[in-house]
Design a protein around this motif. Structure first.
Motif, PDB file in Angstrom:
ATOM      1  N   GLY A  72       0.788  -1.214   0.000  1.00  0.00           N
ATOM      2  CA  GLY A  72       0.000   0.000   0.000  1.00  0.00           C
ATOM      3  C   GLY A  72       0.824   1.269   0.000  1.00  0.00           C
ATOM      4  N   GLN A  73       2.131   1.155  -0.215  1.00  0.00           N
ATOM      5  CA  GLN A  73       3.013   2.316  -0.178  1.00  0.00           C
ATOM      6  C   GLN A  73       3.540   2.609  -1.571  1.00  0.00           C
ATOM      7  N   THR A  74       3.814   3.871  -1.826  1.00  0.00           N
ATOM      8  CA  THR A  74       4.455   4.250  -3.076  1.00  0.00           C
ATOM      9  C   THR A  74       5.934   4.517  -2.876  1.00  0.00           C
ATOM     10  N   THR A  75       6.365   4.584  -1.626  1.00  0.00           N
ATOM     11  CA  THR A  75       7.783   4.741  -1.276  1.00  0.00           C
ATOM     12  C   THR A  75       8.049   3.922  -0.012  1.00  0.00           C
ATOM     13  N   PRO A  76       9.305   3.528   0.230  1.00  0.00           N
ATOM     14  CA  PRO A  76       9.608   2.763   1.442  1.00  0.00           C
ATOM     15  C   PRO A  76       9.448   3.612   2.701  1.00  0.00           C
ATOM     16  N   VAL A  77       9.246   2.949   3.811  1.00  0.00           N
ATOM     17  CA  VAL A  77       9.088   3.641   5.095  1.00  0.00           C
ATOM     18  C   VAL A  77      10.330   4.484   5.383  1.00  0.00           C
ATOM     19  N   GLY A  78      10.115   5.725   5.804  1.00  0.00           N
ATOM     20  CA  GLY A  78      11.231   6.596   6.145  1.00  0.00           C
ATOM     21  C   GLY A  78      11.874   7.280   4.957  1.00  0.00           C
ATOM     22  N   PHE A  79      11.278   7.137   3.773  1.00  0.00           N
ATOM     23  CA  PHE A  79      11.855   7.717   2.561  1.00  0.00           C
ATOM     24  C   PHE A  79      11.946   9.230   2.661  1.00  0.00           C
ATOM     25  N   VAL A  80      13.098   9.760   2.222  1.00  0.00           N
ATOM     26  CA  VAL A  80      13.298  11.211   2.176  1.00  0.00           C
ATOM     27  C   VAL A  80      13.548  11.615   0.727  1.00  0.00           C
ATOM     28  N   ASP A  81      12.647  12.404   0.173  1.00  0.00           N
ATOM     29  CA  ASP A  81      12.762  12.852  -1.215  1.00  0.00           C
ATOM     30  C   ASP A  81      13.748  14.019  -1.300  1.00  0.00           C
ATOM     31  N   ASP A  82      14.797  13.851  -2.125  1.00  0.00           N
ATOM     32  CA  ASP A  82      15.782  14.920  -2.249  1.00  0.00           C
ATOM     33  C   ASP A  82      15.370  15.985  -3.267  1.00  0.00           C
ATOM     34  N   GLY A  83      14.210  15.764  -3.907  1.00  0.00           N
ATOM     35  CA  GLY A  83      13.697  16.761  -4.834  1.00  0.00           C
ATOM     36  C   GLY A  83      14.424  16.839  -6.164  1.00  0.00           C
ATOM     37  N   GLU A  84      15.265  15.858  -6.461  1.00  0.00           N
ATOM     38  CA  GLU A  84      16.054  15.904  -7.700  1.00  0.00           C
ATOM     39  C   GLU A  84      15.449  15.074  -8.831  1.00  0.00           C
ATOM     40  N   GLY A  85      14.295  14.456  -8.579  1.00  0.00           N
ATOM     41  CA  GLY A  85      13.591  13.736  -9.628  1.00  0.00           C
ATOM     42  C   GLY A  85      14.342  12.536 -10.177  1.00  0.00           C
ATOM     43  N   VAL A  86      13.965  12.137 -11.393  1.00  0.00           N
ATOM     44  CA  VAL A  86      14.591  11.003 -12.055  1.00  0.00           C
ATOM     45  C   VAL A  86      15.748  11.503 -12.921  1.00  0.00           C
ATOM     46  N   GLN A  87      16.911  10.913 -12.721  1.00  0.00           N
ATOM     47  CA  GLN A  87      18.093  11.286 -13.496  1.00  0.00           C
ATOM     48  C   GLN A  87      18.476  10.123 -14.419  1.00  0.00           C
ATOM     49  N   ILE A  88      18.794  10.426 -15.655  1.00  0.00           N
ATOM     50  CA  ILE A  88      19.163   9.388 -16.617  1.00  0.00           C
ATOM     51  C   ILE A  88      20.680   9.138 -16.547  1.00  0.00           C
ATOM     52  N   LYS A  89      21.029   7.900 -16.236  1.00  0.00           N
ATOM     53  CA  LYS A  89      22.434   7.502 -16.129  1.00  0.00           C
ATOM     54  C   LYS A  89      22.715   6.357 -17.102  1.00  0.00           C
ATOM     55  N   ASP A  90      24.000   6.082 -17.345  1.00  0.00           N
ATOM     56  CA  ASP A  90      24.371   4.982 -18.237  1.00  0.00           C
ATOM     57  C   ASP A  90      23.848   3.644 -17.723  1.00  0.00           C
ATOM     58  N   SER A  91      23.748   3.520 -16.411  1.00  0.00           N
ATOM     59  CA  SER A  91      23.298   2.265 -15.805  1.00  0.00           C
ATOM     60  C   SER A  91      21.785   2.202 -15.639  1.00  0.00           C
ATOM     61  N   GLY A  92      21.076   3.235 -16.134  1.00  0.00           N
ATOM     62  CA  GLY A  92      19.619   3.232 -16.049  1.00  0.00           C
ATOM     63  C   GLY A  92      19.094   4.432 -15.279  1.00  0.00           C
ATOM     64  N   PRO A  93      17.785   4.628 -15.289  1.00  0.00           N
ATOM     65  CA  PRO A  93      17.183   5.758 -14.565  1.00  0.00           C
ATOM     66  C   PRO A  93      17.506   5.683 -13.074  1.00  0.00           C
ATOM     67  N   LEU A  94      17.827   6.830 -12.510  1.00  0.00           N
ATOM     68  CA  LEU A  94      18.146   6.916 -11.084  1.00  0.00           C
ATOM     69  C   LEU A  94      17.075   7.750 -10.406  1.00  0.00           C
TER      70      LEU A  94
END
Length: 238
Positions: A72-94
């Motif tokens: 029932g969660q969209t994020t893990p318990v205790g999650f802190v959003d750094d406000g930097e969104g999704v970043q595209i990296k060579d190893s995949g979306p971050l």
């Protein structure tokens, strides 16, 4: 015009060079049958393949829904959003969840290494000392992986000190009298390791970044090892 019987010649006396009419009819019938079968097979394939692909896509969508709404969660318990969104990296979306996970792993090492070091010297049984050794070695290795991962992926805001809860746990362990040290260390350390399992599962299942996935695999192996040696002390439920 009279019908020719099988094997007869035309009245002109010229040899009849046509193939057997009945045979031709049977061959033609066979060709038609094969054509019908192939056509039917093609029609079935055209119907089945999209259904299979749709079924696979539906399963993937269901898995994605399970990942983004685990328990029932969209994020893990205790999650802190750094406000930097999704970043595209060579190893995949971050994602922000990925970055938060890296910082949490670093946080764990900031208090568990000193706690394990204390257990190595203050533990009153070999089992407790062994648990301390595993905690120190495991998090020293994990810290190196975290630092490397953070550097490659450009993750900043890495923690430099334990959070308030961790500082409290560490203070209890450091101040515990000899007769209570083993139990205090084991119970606090095991409880903290238990908390990370949900975060590990959530991140490992949901991430699309291969480096985060590799770090989660390593962390999972180390956490399980720590749980095992802590439980081998026999003090975790006493």
């Amino acid at each position: 015009m009279a019908f020719l019987r099988r094997g007869s010649r035309p009245s002109s006396g010229t040899p009849f060079r046509g193939t057997n009419l009945v045979g031709n009819l049977e061959v033609s019938r066979g060709v038609v049958t094969v054509g019908l079968v192939l056509g039917l097979a093609g029609t079935i394939a055209a119907l089945v393949i999209p259904v299979q692909l749709f079924g696979e896509a539906r399963r993937n969508d269901q898995l994605s829904s399970q990942v983004t709404a685990m328990n029932g969660q969209t994020t893990p318990v205790g999650f802190v959003d750094d406000g930097e969104g999704v970043q595209i990296k060579d190893s995949g979306p971050l994602t922000a969840v990925d970055r938060d996970f890296v910082r949490r792993v670093m946080l764990a090492g900031l208090w568990e290494v000193p706690a394990g070091t204390k257990a190595k010297s203050a533990g009153t049984t070999d089992a407790v000392k062994t648990a301390g050794e595993h905690m120190v070695a495991g998090h020293q290795a994990l810290n190196l992986s975290v630092q490397t991962t953070a550097q490659i992926l450009g993750i900043d805001k890495m923690p430099k000190e334990a959070n308030p809860d961790q500082k409290n746990w560490l203070a209890q362990i450091m101040s515990a009298p000899p007769e209570k040290f083993d139990r205090t260390f084991v119970q606090l350390a095991r409880s903290a390791h238990g908390m990370i399992f949900d975060v590990l599962a959530f991140t490992r299942t949901g991430t699309k970044n291969s480096r985060i996935r590799a770090l989660a695999d390593q962390a999972d192996e180390i956490v399980r090892d720590h749980m095992k040696v802590l439980e081998n002390t026999g003090l975790w439920n006493s």
